[in-house]
Design an enzyme around this catalytic site. Sequence first.
Site, PDB file in Angstrom:
ATOM      1  CG  LEU A  41      -2.073  -0.917   1.300  1.00 46.84           C
ATOM      2  CD1 LEU A  41      -2.729  -0.871   2.675  1.00 46.84           C
ATOM      3  CD2 LEU A  41      -3.097  -0.575   0.226  1.00 46.84           C
ATOM      4  CG  ASP A  42       1.006   3.808  -3.298  1.00 50.09           C
ATOM      5  OD1 ASP A  42       2.049   3.224  -3.615  1.00 50.09           O
ATOM      6  OD2 ASP A  42       0.035   3.953  -4.058  1.00 50.09           O
TER       7      ASP A  42
END
Length: 188
Positions: A41-42
């Site tokens: 996940l960024d």
Amino acid sequence: MLIAFNKPYGVLSQFSPEPGSQWRTLAEFKLPSKVYALGRLDADSEGLLLFSDEAGLNSRLLDPDAGHRREYWAQVEGVPSDAALKELARGVVIAGYLTRQCGVRRLDPAPEISPRMPPIRVRKTVPDTWLALELVEGKNRQVRKMTAAIGHPTLRLVRVRTGNFSLGSLAPGKWRELNATERAAVFA
């Protein structure tokens, strides 16, 4: 071992810092040694991130041909029309790539989730809308690029489900090992 972690905003999906980065890392959350993230996940995305110490799970969960579903809740700028949502569901072109078909629906009322720190920017003259998107692929910043492609940039993005396992009430920054039933739900 299979672990569910609720990744907060501002945390990289890695244990080592990036040179010159202001983002926090996973190291501060005291996950068991020898586990690795199944996907990413960024830093500016939140929610369900799975960890394991078992080889082979990454490809089992992330290969788009396996059709493994992941649900994201995206708070987008503006109010997408029904036509825009149909376009999103059919697939949109991002960076020369046509995304696979996905499930998309409005979340009305807006979901009750933990506040983000810092909060998103709020514009008094522009409404926002929460969407649920169910994808089987996960290219770099894909959901953000998809919503931007229909003219509705993502303001906040939270992964809430993988397979049939939902994040539930796991608080941001917390993790726990999954039991056999929950583990089966991840791979359903």
